[in-house]
Design a protein around this motif. Structure first.
Motif, mmCIF file in Angstrom:
data_model
loop_
_atom_site.group_PDB
_atom_site.id
_atom_site.type_symbol
_atom_site.label_atom_id
_atom_site.label_comp_id
_atom_site.label_asym_id
_atom_site.label_seq_id
_atom_site.Cartn_x
_atom_site.Cartn_y
_atom_site.Cartn_z
ATOM 1 N N GLY A 151 0.674 -1.230 -0.118
ATOM 2 C CA GLY A 151 -0.064 -0.086 0.192
ATOM 3 C C GLY A 151 0.810 1.194 -0.015
ATOM 4 N N GLU A 152 1.731 1.230 0.875
ATOM 5 C CA GLU A 152 2.779 2.590 1.083
ATOM 6 C C GLU A 152 3.406 2.769 -0.392
ATOM 7 O OE1 GLU A 152 3.310 4.422 3.177
ATOM 8 O OE2 GLU A 152 2.288 3.339 5.086
ATOM 9 N N ILE A 153 4.148 1.684 -1.110
ATOM 10 C CA ILE A 153 4.765 1.713 -2.392
ATOM 11 C C ILE A 153 3.578 2.274 -3.369
ATOM 12 C CG2 ILE A 153 5.724 0.379 -4.249
ATOM 13 C CD1 ILE A 153 6.616 -1.580 -2.298
ATOM 14 N N ALA A 154 2.517 1.806 -3.196
ATOM 15 C CA ALA A 154 1.438 2.279 -4.286
ATOM 16 C C ALA A 154 1.102 3.445 -4.148
ATOM 17 C CB ALA A 154 0.064 1.490 -4.031
ATOM 18 N N VAL B 141 -6.027 0.414 -1.853
ATOM 19 C CA VAL B 141 -5.634 1.630 -1.946
ATOM 20 C C VAL B 141 -6.822 2.580 -2.707
ATOM 21 C CG1 VAL B 141 -3.992 3.235 -3.229
ATOM 22 C CG2 VAL B 141 -3.203 1.115 -2.175
ATOM 23 N N GLU B 142 -7.056 3.688 -2.212
ATOM 24 C CA GLU B 142 -8.089 4.538 -2.643
ATOM 25 C C GLU B 142 -7.428 5.929 -2.923
ATOM 26 O OE1 GLU B 142 -12.291 4.598 -1.349
ATOM 27 O OE2 GLU B 142 -12.603 5.930 -2.764
ATOM 28 N N GLN C 29 -4.795 0.642 -11.984
ATOM 29 C CA GLN C 29 -4.409 -0.536 -11.116
ATOM 30 C C GLN C 29 -3.386 -1.467 -11.547
ATOM 31 O OE1 GLN C 29 -7.555 -2.555 -8.915
ATOM 32 N NE2 GLN C 29 -7.195 -4.166 -10.277
ATOM 33 N N GLU C 30 -3.433 -1.638 -12.848
ATOM 34 C CA GLU C 30 -2.603 -2.557 -13.440
ATOM 35 C C GLU C 30 -1.041 -1.913 -13.415
ATOM 36 O OE1 GLU C 30 -3.423 -5.124 -16.124
ATOM 37 O OE2 GLU C 30 -1.364 -5.351 -16.847
ATOM 38 N N LEU C 31 -1.066 -0.669 -13.553
ATOM 39 C CA LEU C 31 0.368 -0.015 -13.619
ATOM 40 C C LEU C 31 0.783 0.268 -12.088
ATOM 41 C CD1 LEU C 31 -0.288 2.861 -16.184
ATOM 42 C CD2 LEU C 31 1.108 0.919 -16.275
ATOM 43 N N THR C 32 0.005 0.347 -11.216
ATOM 44 C CA THR C 32 0.334 0.186 -9.854
ATOM 45 C C THR C 32 0.637 -1.069 -9.452
ATOM 46 O OG1 THR C 32 -1.535 2.041 -9.490
ATOM 47 C CG2 THR C 32 -0.489 1.179 -7.518
ATOM 48 N N ARG C 33 -0.038 -1.945 -9.667
ATOM 49 C CA ARG C 33 0.408 -3.402 -9.323
ATOM 50 C C ARG C 33 1.984 -3.623 -9.878
ATOM 51 N NH1 ARG C 33 -4.766 -7.299 -10.625
ATOM 52 N NH2 ARG C 33 -5.913 -6.858 -8.587
ATOM 53 N N THR D 110 7.878 -4.247 -8.984
ATOM 54 C CA THR D 110 9.173 -3.985 -9.283
ATOM 55 C C THR D 110 9.845 -3.493 -8.033
ATOM 56 O OG1 THR D 110 8.260 -3.007 -11.457
ATOM 57 C CG2 THR D 110 10.624 -2.182 -10.611
ATOM 58 N N ARG D 111 9.169 -3.218 -7.131
ATOM 59 C CA ARG D 111 9.823 -2.710 -5.770
ATOM 60 C C ARG D 111 10.121 -3.971 -4.890
ATOM 61 N NH1 ARG D 111 9.234 2.573 -4.370
ATOM 62 N NH2 ARG D 111 10.029 2.126 -2.141
ATOM 63 N N THR D 112 9.041 -4.920 -4.893
ATOM 64 C CA THR D 112 9.038 -5.923 -4.044
ATOM 65 C C THR D 112 9.457 -7.271 -4.649
ATOM 66 O OG1 THR D 112 6.757 -6.782 -4.499
ATOM 67 C CG2 THR D 112 6.835 -5.015 -2.858
ATOM 68 N N GLY D 113 9.316 -7.340 -5.894
ATOM 69 C CA GLY D 113 9.935 -8.607 -6.636
ATOM 70 C C GLY D 113 8.610 -9.718 -6.526
ATOM 71 N N GLU D 114 7.532 -9.289 -5.812
ATOM 72 C CA GLU D 114 6.459 -10.315 -5.789
ATOM 73 C C GLU D 114 5.037 -9.555 -6.644
ATOM 74 O OE1 GLU D 114 5.961 -12.898 -3.281
ATOM 75 O OE2 GLU D 114 8.233 -12.636 -2.483
ATOM 76 N N ARG D 115 4.319 -10.753 -7.209
ATOM 77 C CA ARG D 115 3.175 -10.077 -7.818
ATOM 78 C C ARG D 115 2.100 -9.423 -6.879
ATOM 79 N NH1 ARG D 115 1.403 -12.930 -13.152
ATOM 80 N NH2 ARG D 115 -0.312 -11.662 -12.702
ATOM 81 N N SER D 116 1.518 -8.628 -7.178
ATOM 82 C CA SER D 116 0.573 -7.704 -6.248
ATOM 83 C C SER D 116 -0.817 -8.202 -6.781
ATOM 84 C CB SER D 116 1.020 -6.245 -5.935
ATOM 85 O OG SER D 116 -0.071 -5.608 -5.399
ATOM 86 N N ARG D 117 -1.829 -8.223 -5.867
ATOM 87 C CA ARG D 117 -3.073 -8.244 -6.033
ATOM 88 C C ARG D 117 -3.981 -7.088 -5.545
ATOM 89 N NH1 ARG D 117 -5.157 -12.290 -2.983
ATOM 90 N NH2 ARG D 117 -6.750 -12.800 -3.966
ATOM 91 N N LEU D 118 -3.262 -6.101 -5.267
ATOM 92 C CA LEU D 118 -3.626 -4.859 -4.771
ATOM 93 C C LEU D 118 -4.977 -4.335 -5.709
ATOM 94 C CD1 LEU D 118 -1.424 -1.789 -4.349
ATOM 95 C CD2 LEU D 118 -3.095 -1.725 -6.205
ATOM 96 N N MET D 119 -5.964 -3.933 -4.888
ATOM 97 C CA MET D 119 -7.168 -3.489 -5.399
ATOM 98 C C MET D 119 -7.045 -1.707 -5.177
ATOM 99 S SD MET D 119 -8.949 -5.699 -6.414
ATOM 100 C CE MET D 119 -10.630 -4.952 -6.853
ATOM 101 N N LEU D 120 -7.339 -1.109 -6.395
ATOM 102 C CA LEU D 120 -7.312 0.171 -6.462
ATOM 103 C C LEU D 120 -8.719 0.805 -6.540
ATOM 104 C CD1 LEU D 120 -5.718 3.139 -6.598
ATOM 105 C CD2 LEU D 120 -5.593 2.746 -8.973
#
Lengths: 79, 167
Positions: B21-24, B52-53, B77-81, B86-96
Motif C-alpha cells: 500500500g505504501e509503495i502504491a 488503495v483509494e 490499477q495494472e500500472l500500480t500493481r 518492481t519494488r518487492t519482486g512479488e506479484r501484487s493483487r492490490l485493489m485500487l
C-alpha cells in the motif's frame, strides 16, 4: 505535464528508471509521446500482448482530456 | 519458512500488504502532483489484499481517473500493481479505487445479480448477463454463491460474461 506524468508512470515499473526518456513531438494528429527505456525493460513496458503499453495509453489519454495524444514505445534496437 | 530460524526474517503477511500500500501510495501521490490533481490516498488491507483509494477532495473532481466504464481505473490499477512488483519482486493483487467508483459499481452489480438470481429461481433457466470485467464478474459470482446458486464465466475478454445457473 503529460510527458512528465508518462515518464513517472514508466520509471516506477522498470528496473532502470534512470534510462527512461520521454520525448514529446507535435504532429498533425496531436502530440506524440515517445518512450525510450533500457533494452532489458522493453518487455516490461510493453507487457504481455501489449497490455502494459495499453494501460499507459489509457491513463495518459485520460490525463490529456479532450486533446488527442499518442504514446509510442520505441524499440531502440530496431530504430 | 521451513525452519524456525527463518521466521523472524519473514515479514508478516499484513506487514507485506501494508508495504504494498505504501509503495502504491507513493507512486500515485507523485502522479497526482505532476498532473496537478487534488486527491488524498487512503491505504487499507481488505480480504488479504492491499486496498488503495484515491479520494477526491471535491466531488466529481477525479471522475476522469476512473473513466466512464472504469477502464482508466483498471489501467491505473495494472500500472500500480507493476510498480509494487518492481519494488518487492512479488506479484501484487492490490485493489485500487478512485473516488468511490468501485464501491458504487459493486452496489449496482449486487442489484443486477439479485435480479438475475430471482429470474433464474422463477424460470429454472440459466440467465446470461452482459459482458463484465474481471472485478465485476467476481462481484456477481460472489453474490450468486451467497444465494446458494452457481455461476460460470463464458466468452473471451473483453466480451466475457457471467451466466447464472439454476440449482
Amino acid at each position: 505535464m503529460l510527458a512528465d506524468a508518462l515518464e513517472h508512470l514508466v520509471r516506477g515499473i522498470v528496473d532502470n528508471p534512470d534510462d527512461v526518456r520521454v520525448a514529446s513531438r507535435a504532429t498533425r494528429r496531436g502530440d506524440l509521446l515517445e518512450v525510450r527505456v533500457h533494452p532489458d525493460d522493453l518487455g516490461r513496458v510493453i507487457g504481455r500482448g501489449g497490455r502494459t503499453a495499453r494501460a499507459l495509453r489509457t491513463v495518459v489519454g485520460a490525463l490529456a482530456g479532450d486533446e488527442p495524444v499518442r504514446v509510442d514505445v520505441v524499440d531502440v534496437d530496431r530504430r | 519458512m521451513t525452519s524456525s530460524e527463518t521466521q523472524p526474517v519473514a515479514p508478516s503477511p499484513t506487514k507485506r500488504l501494508e508495504d504494498e500500500g505504501e509503495i502504491a501510495a507513493d507512486y500515485l501521490e507523485e502522479l497526482l502532483d505532476i498532473a496537478d490533481l487534488d486527491g488524498d490516498i487512503e491505504i487499507d488491507v481488505e480480504n488479504d489484499r492491499a486496498a488503495v483509494e484515491i479520494v477526491a477532495e471535491a466531488p466529481g473532481a477525479l471522475k476522469h481517473l476512473a473513466g466512464s466504464h472504469g477502464e482508466v481505473l483498471e489501467a491505473l490499477q495494472e500500472l500500480t500493481r507493476l510498480a509494487v512488483q518492481t519494488r518487492t519482486g512479488e506479484r501484487s493483487r492490490l485493489m485500487l479505487d478512485v473516488a468511490g467508483y468501485r464501491a458504487a459499481r459493486r452496489a449496482e452489480l449486487v442489484t443486477l445479480a439479485e435480479s438475475a438470481i430471482a429470474a433464474v429461481r422463477e424460470s429454472g433457466q440459466e440467465v446470461a448477463l452482459d459482458p463484465l470485467n474481471a472485478f465485476e464478474r467476481k462481484v456477481v459470482h460472489d453474490q450468486v454463491a451467497a444465494a446458494g446458486l452457481s455461476s460460470d464465466s463464458r466468452g473471451v475478454e473483453p466480451e466475457r460474461y457471467v451466466v447464472v445457473l439454476p440449482a
